[in-house]
Structure formats: C-alpha cells, structure tokens
Design an enzyme around this catalytic site. Structure first.
Site, mmCIF file in Angstrom:
data_model
loop_
_atom_site.group_PDB
_atom_site.id
_atom_site.type_symbol
_atom_site.label_atom_id
_atom_site.label_comp_id
_atom_site.label_asym_id
_atom_site.label_seq_id
_atom_site.Cartn_x
_atom_site.Cartn_y
_atom_site.Cartn_z
ATOM 1 C CG ASP A 387 -10.027 32.334 -21.317
ATOM 2 O OD1 ASP A 387 -9.997 31.782 -22.430
ATOM 3 O OD2 ASP A 387 -10.995 33.018 -20.910
HETATM 4 P P1 TAP Z 1 -12.618 29.409 -19.172
HETATM 5 O O1 TAP Z 1 -11.524 30.081 -19.898
HETATM 6 O O2 TAP Z 1 -13.939 30.096 -19.126
HETATM 7 O O3 TAP Z 1 -12.769 27.958 -19.810
HETATM 8 C C1 TAP Z 1 -13.640 27.035 -19.251
HETATM 9 C C2 TAP Z 1 -13.564 25.789 -20.098
HETATM 10 O O4 TAP Z 1 -14.318 24.800 -19.450
HETATM 11 C C3 TAP Z 1 -14.133 25.972 -21.476
HETATM 12 O O5 TAP Z 1 -13.133 25.775 -22.430
HETATM 13 C C4 TAP Z 1 -15.222 24.923 -21.589
HETATM 14 O O6 TAP Z 1 -15.077 24.256 -22.837
HETATM 15 C C5 TAP Z 1 -14.903 23.985 -20.438
HETATM 16 N N1 TAP Z 1 -16.093 23.397 -19.847
HETATM 17 C C6 TAP Z 1 -17.258 23.990 -19.512
HETATM 18 N N2 TAP Z 1 -18.100 23.100 -18.997
HETATM 19 C C7 TAP Z 1 -17.450 21.909 -18.975
HETATM 20 C C8 TAP Z 1 -17.798 20.615 -18.548
HETATM 21 N N3 TAP Z 1 -19.003 20.334 -18.045
HETATM 22 N N4 TAP Z 1 -16.877 19.632 -18.678
HETATM 23 C C9 TAP Z 1 -15.675 19.879 -19.229
HETATM 24 N N5 TAP Z 1 -15.291 21.101 -19.649
HETATM 25 C C10 TAP Z 1 -16.170 22.102 -19.522
HETATM 26 O O7 TAP Z 1 -12.240 29.123 -17.652
HETATM 27 P P2 TAP Z 1 -10.865 29.281 -16.881
HETATM 28 O O8 TAP Z 1 -9.744 28.686 -17.637
HETATM 29 O O9 TAP Z 1 -11.168 28.834 -15.482
HETATM 30 O O10 TAP Z 1 -10.593 30.845 -16.889
HETATM 31 C C11 TAP Z 1 -11.429 31.728 -16.224
HETATM 32 C C12 TAP Z 1 -11.811 32.841 -17.146
HETATM 33 O O11 TAP Z 1 -12.898 33.553 -16.532
HETATM 34 C C13 TAP Z 1 -10.682 33.831 -17.361
HETATM 35 O O12 TAP Z 1 -10.742 34.365 -18.658
HETATM 36 C C14 TAP Z 1 -10.995 34.899 -16.327
HETATM 37 O O13 TAP Z 1 -10.445 36.166 -16.686
HETATM 38 C C15 TAP Z 1 -12.503 34.913 -16.381
HETATM 39 N N6 TAP Z 1 -13.130 35.443 -15.158
HETATM 40 C C16 TAP Z 1 -12.698 35.009 -13.949
HETATM 41 C C17 TAP Z 1 -13.245 35.545 -12.815
HETATM 42 C C18 TAP Z 1 -12.730 35.086 -11.503
HETATM 43 S S1 TAP Z 1 -12.690 36.106 -10.300
HETATM 44 N N7 TAP Z 1 -12.324 33.860 -11.335
HETATM 45 C C19 TAP Z 1 -14.264 36.477 -12.893
HETATM 46 C C20 TAP Z 1 -14.736 36.857 -14.163
HETATM 47 C C21 TAP Z 1 -14.150 36.315 -15.296
HETATM 48 P P3 TAP Z 1 -16.295 23.416 -23.469
HETATM 49 O O14 TAP Z 1 -17.454 24.332 -23.522
HETATM 50 O O15 TAP Z 1 -15.768 23.004 -24.814
HETATM 51 O O16 TAP Z 1 -16.524 22.235 -22.588
#
Ligand code: TAP
Length: 459
Positions: A387
C-alpha cells in the site's frame, strides 16, 4: 521529607519523562529516552512511598512484587509481533486503576463527609474515561490476539446508541456533582464500560494499532483525572504527557493512513477500512523476474533504495536484508532504506526490525527525506511492502488509499517488488505500480528471496 523536596522530586521526574518522550522520537535516541523515563519513574515511586500519606507498606509491596514477577516474565517472553496486544492489555490496567481509585476515593471521602462538587466531577470523569479505556483495551487485545473476531462488528443505529450513551454519562456526571450518590457513580462506570465495548467492536483487527494508540491517549487522561482526585501533581502531568503524546501519535497515524481522526475517536473508523477492489476489474499482466536477475541489476547500480513493508516482518527477512546491504556496500553501491510512517502494522515497526538486524540508523531515511531521491535511484527493492508504494493514492480518487502520502518508488529507473502472490496489501486494493513499465515482481517469501539475491551476487 518536607513538601518542597516532594515538589522538587516530582518536578525532576516530570522533566525526565519529557526527555524520555523526546528521546523516543528517534530510534537513535530511543535507548537514552527509555533510560531517562526509567529514572523518572524510579524517583516518582520513591517519592510516593516516602509520602506521609502512606501508612503501611505491606499491600504496596505485595502489589509491586506480583507486578514485577508478571511484568518481567511477560517482557522476556513477548514476541515483537505481539507487542500491540501487550500494550493494549497494559492500557486496560491503567483504565481499571482509574476506576478503582475513583470509587475508592468516593467511599473514603463520603465516610469522612468530605465530598464536594469539584471532587465529584473529577471522580465521575476519572471513572468514565477509565472504564471506556478498560473495556476498549480488552476488546483491542482480544482482536489483536485473535480471541475475538477481527472483523468489524457493526449494527444499525450503533453511532446513535454511542452518542446517547456518551451524553447520558456526562449528564449523570453533572448530576453527581450536586446529588452525590454512589449508585450514580456506579451507573456512570457501567455505561462507560459498555461504551468502551461499543466503540472498539466496529473496528477491524488490522486498524487496531491506531485504536491502541488512541486508547493509550485515553489512559493518559484517565491517569490525569486520577491525579486531580488524589491531589498528585506528578500524576496530573504524567497523565497529560501520555494523553497528548498518544493523541498526537494517533493523529499522525491517521494522516499517514488517510483516515479521519474524528472517526477513530467516535469508533467508526473500521467501517471505512479495507475493500475487495483487487478482486474486481480486468486481469492485467505483470512482469516477473528471478532473484538472479535482481542480483545482476543491483550489482550494476550506483544507487539503491530498499523499501521494507509488512511482508518483511511476516517473513523476518531483516537479517537477510542486512547481509544484502553489507554485500552491496562492499561493492561501493550507495544503499539506503526508505521508511513510510505506517509501514507494517504498528508505529516504528520497520525501524525496530532494522535496528534488531543492526542496520545503522544513518542509512535509514524517513519518507519526507527520501522522496526527493527516487528520481535519481537506479533500483528500488521493495521487500514485502504494498500500500505504501501504490501510486493510486495520488492518481485514483476512487481508491480508499487516495490522499495517503506514499513513497515515490515509481519515479525510480527500475523497481523490484518481492511478494508471494498477487494478493493485495492491508487496504485490500490492487497496486497500480505493479503494471508500470519500470516495475517487475519477484515472487517468493521475502527472506528466501533476499538470501538468494545475496547468494547470486558476484563475490
Ligand atoms: P501491506 O500493504 O499490508 O502489504 C504487505 C505485503 O507483504 C503484501 O502485499 C503481501 O503480499 C506481502 N507479504 C506478506 N507476507 C510476505 C512474505 N512472507 N514474503 C513476502 N511478501 C509478503 O503492507 P505495507 O506496505 O507495509 O503497508 C502497511 C499497511 O498497513 C498500510 O495500508 C497501513 O495503512 C496499514 N496499517 C499500518 C499500521 C501501522 S501503524 N504501521 C497500522 C494499521 C494498519 P503477498 O501476500 O502476496 O505475499
């Protein structure tokens, strides 16, 4: 000890807490910050124990002893990934103690005939903020731990019910000030306990970190209200520091995630999260490459930026990334890490993992500092992030991400994204970047792929 010495110790402790917070604002100074806050807390406990109001130490030391055993045990065993739920459950204790102090103070002052309107309002507020924090934090803990479904639990008229309960609590607090009655205080507490449940139940599990930060803020205000009740200046100041820093952190997180701060406070936050946009729309083609291809491109670059995301945490790839960083450094390639404020699932998630792998802070850059550098970057390596690099946040008004600041990885000459599948990230939306000409996907587990890249680099 006379009153002046108490006041001086409390003042020093407050200053140390402020230095603690200041230190925590950067990974470099976080250790010093923690240390300063620990000394402040030791001073605060010492001064409180020496206070003439303490007549017996038995129960106090019993409490400290039990807390110490449980606290040290939990702190040693806790996994980094379980930190959000630990914080949530600790906040629930602060809330519960505010409720107990309010009720206890009411009963003792009533017995001595010392109740007055100001004190009664403080007791009502302390109890209501504490009770909302208590049950809200328990639900947050349950959702993060997986014992309660992480799906948002919503029903019709929920917001009106919350509004009604909120108003009722404040009306009863006003009434309590003029007609002291323990039943009213208990009624305020019960309504607030219910409201705590209702505010957090509609929020999805992945949104919990923002809510935990907000509950952290509530717990600070509850402690501050308790400070007024007990006439303890240190508790008032400390509670206000926790309350305001928690609120500021929640605000920053909301901005970085493009969420409405007011919605979080009112418990409607989760309803707008997520979606299944990725499931719809025509199937598009992406390019994919092997770890050997990535190694070749990296070797022939002069400037590389690595973007870690939630997937790095899932696969615990930080140590493999450190090896990659060292190998590229050895080849005199300029490597930096780019950190988005909400990468992962909790504030500072990526910083903590990179620090755990001993990646020097000087190579880790925040979003606003690195965004200007992507246009001159040869290769961006995205490790399990999604994201936070989605250009739809800038271009697609219909995207739930629209308005969220992103890392401008798309400006680089070449982007490699390591992920396991075409599944979306947390927001549940397709990533427009994957279809850009300069973007190539590397399918696989982040740790495994990074290790293979290191193995493929020419020594
Ligand atoms: P995300 O958008 O959640 O993307 C994580 C990516 O990691 C996914 O595309 C997933 O694809 C991949 N993934 C998962 N496990 C994996 C593995 N073992 N090896 C390789 N890839 C893997 O994460 P982001 O870019 O860090 O963004 C964070 C999101 O979380 C934002 O939308 C944010 O608003 C939200 N959020 C953040 C927080 C805080 S405070 N940080 C709190 C709540 C929500 P695959 O499944 O295809 O592997």
């Amino acid at each position: 000890m006379n009153d002046n010495i108490f006041a001086l110790i409390y003042l020093i402790a407050t200053i140390l807490f402020i230095f603690g917070l200041k230190g925590l604002s950067s990974p470099k100074s976080a250790l010093k910050g923690n240390f300063s806050a620990m000394i402040g807390m030791a001073l605060a406990i010492f001064a409180t124990l020496a206070s003439p109001e303490v007549h017996s130490y038995f129960w106090i030391f019993m409490g400290i002893g039990i807390g110490l055993v449980i606290g040290v045990g939990v702190a040693i065993k806790i996994q980094m990934t379980a930190m959000p739920q630990l914080v949530a459950i600790l906040h629930s204790f602060v809330g519960l103690s505010a409720v107990l102090v309010s009720i206890g103070t009411y009963l003792s002052h009533e017995a001595r005939g010392e109740l007055n309107s100001v004190l009664l309002v403080e007791l009502g507020l302390g109890s209501l903020i504490g009770a909302v924090t208590f049950t809200g934090s328990i639900i947050a803990f349950g959702k993060l731990q997986g014992t309660i479904t992480s799906n948002p639990l919503v029903f019709k008229g929920q917001h009106y019910l919350n509004l009604l309960l909120g108003l009722l609590m404040f009306v009863l607090t006003g009434y309590l000030a003029f007609a002291p009655n323990v039943v009213i205080l208990l009624a305020i507490t019960l309504i607030a306990l219910l409201l705590g449940f209702l505010l957090v139940l509609p929020i999805g599990g992945a949104d919990m970190p923002v809510v935990v930060s907000m509950l952290n803020s509530y717990s600070g205000w509850a402690a501050s209200a308790t400070g007024f009740t007990l006439g303890n200046n240190l508790l008032i100041a400390t509670g206000a520091l926790v309350g305001s820093s928690g609120a500021i952190l929640s605000f920053i997180m909301c901005q970085a995630m493009n969420r409405s701060f007011i919605s979080v406070i009112l418990g409607g936050f989760g309803a707008e999260a997520g979606g299944d946009a990725a499931a719809s729309g025509p199937v598009k083609n992406v390019k994919s490459a092997s770890s050997e291809d990535v190694a070749y491109m990296l070797e022939n670059s002069s400037k590389v930026v690595i973007i870690p995301g939630y997937g790095m945490a899932v696969s615990q790839a930080q140590h493999a990334i450190k090896e990659l960083f060292e190998a590229l450094n050895h080849k005199k390639i300029d490597v930096k890490f780019a950190i988005h404020p909400v990468a992962g699932r909790m504030p500072g998630h990526m910083n903590v993992l990179l620090a755990e792998a001993d990646i020097p802070y000087d190579f880790v850059a925040e979003m606003e500092d690195i965004n200007g550098e992507f246009a001159s970057t040869d290769v961006v390596l995205v490790v399990g992030a999604n994201d936070i690099i989605n250009p739809a946040a800038k271009t697609d008004k219909s995207s739930p991400l629209y308005g969220m600041p992103i890392l401008d990885a798309y400006k680089a000459k070449q982007i490699f994204v390591i992920k396991r599948s075409m599944k979306p990230g947390y927001a549940g939306v397709d990533n427009a970047l994957f279809y850009y000409d300069n973007c190539t996907l590397v399918f696989g587990d982040a740790k495994g792929v990074c290790e293979k890249i290191v193995g493929s680099l020419e020594s």
